[in-house]
Design an enzyme around this catalytic site. Sequence first.
Site, PDB file in Angstrom:
ATOM      1  N   ASP A  62       0.821  -1.202   0.000  1.00  0.00           N
ATOM      2  CA  ASP A  62       0.000   0.000   0.000  1.00  0.00           C
ATOM      3  C   ASP A  62       0.858   1.256   0.000  1.00  0.00           C
ATOM      4  OD1 ASP A  62      -2.085   1.788   0.234  1.00  0.00           O
ATOM      5  OD2 ASP A  62      -2.283   1.533   2.395  1.00  0.00           O
ATOM      6  N   ASP A 259      -1.919   5.500  -5.697  1.00  0.00           N
ATOM      7  CA  ASP A 259      -2.107   4.652  -4.525  1.00  0.00           C
ATOM      8  C   ASP A 259      -2.335   3.204  -4.929  1.00  0.00           C
ATOM      9  OD1 ASP A 259      -2.629   3.628  -2.019  1.00  0.00           O
ATOM     10  OD2 ASP A 259      -4.699   4.308  -1.994  1.00  0.00           O
TER      11      ASP A 259
END
Length: 456
Positions: A62, A259
């Site tokens: 992440d 992201d």
Amino acid sequence: MAHRDTTIRGRRLAATQTTENQQNLFTFADGNETVRISSLGFLHYANVSLGTPSLSFLVALDTGSDLFWVPCDCTSCTKYLSTNSGARLNLNIYSPKASSTSKSIPCNTSSGAHSACPYQVEYLSNNTSSSGVLVKDVLHLITEQNPSEVVDAPITLGCGMVQTGSFLDGAAPNGLFGLGMANSSVPSILSSLRIAANSFSMCFGDDGIGRIRFGDKGSPKQDKTPFNINQLHPTYNISVAGITVETNRSNIEFNAIFDSGTSFTYLNDPAYTLLSESFDLHAQDRRLPSDPAIPFEYCYNISAAQTSIMLPNVNLTMKGGSLYPVLDPIVVVSGENDVRYCLGIVRSPDINIIGQNFMTGYNIIFDRENLVLGWEKSNCYNVQGSSTVPFKPPNNTVVPPATAAEPRAITPEATRNTRNGSPNSEAPQPSIVLSSRFSVVACTLFILFVHLIAIF
């Protein structure tokens, strides 16, 4: 009108090879492969080895958050996954007492006493958080030279005792590997220890296989754009200077976060409406009414005899002038009565996020040293140092991706529904299947994908 003739069942990507440029590159001891797992939030996962003796964890990667945490002496966490056949696949749980290289991190209290240093990270998804104490231990890495060398990197991680929300429902059940810009992230730690350069790359293949390499600054052939740095909470935020769909170009400007913890792309207005309506203007198939079961507004019919679709070319112009062609803008949704493809963007009420679907087909360079984002087309097999062998967990206690996720079926219902690898799931089989042209997409987990950006 120039369209890209895109076959539904597959596509040949022009692959480029990233050169080493004398870089010292590092990756996880179990290999640089990452795998997109549909039933675990449709995030990219990798096996990481931690502690002494080493224990393996299947962690979600992440770039939207910073802390690396794993389930640890937990009172609330996912301890196993259940398959449709009823098999129970145990997940490793970390314990500082079981690792000879683990060290506590003391914090000063108001009374002057020392105690374990607590942490709590809340994520944007409703009631999703991880909390526990901070510890130090070794992360096992290898160099990508031949022969490779073992590197044990001392890092700080979260001993996650209590997980809530989405972490109990399907996403990151065995830990989250924060790759953000803060000093607490592993890339920052590796750089501060002078183990690796302050840069890393993630490759996102259209078959769901990817790569991760620490210290990678990319190649001279890559395109790039600068980061917009917020000193209080730095993220991989970039500026888009324009959107082009076929010949329709707009000089609209907006910022967005790259992201990897977000599966789809989220845009707010006016960018969302401009891109959606321009795509709709050039789409050649019949648009279908909105379906409340899926989050996408612009969906189009695919006939039973149709084997290919003509997609409008979508390009983003980045700050600095470099073009970023979107190679995989659609999601194919299969229902009981029809098959449709949808423009894979979701209307956002606030922040703009470039999600994994817009990164597909690229090796993305997060160059934190020079504060630029780089990208180059890649199929993730022709990146130097990559292995073409199948992704395999290093021991039997970590669920293998072939078992953790059925690569061609996922439900858009809530994550409690049964699917291969779903946590403790005993609900009925899904009635709707989602896929992209080349991979499966978990549709109603869309709230979850955007929400792995942490709030501190």
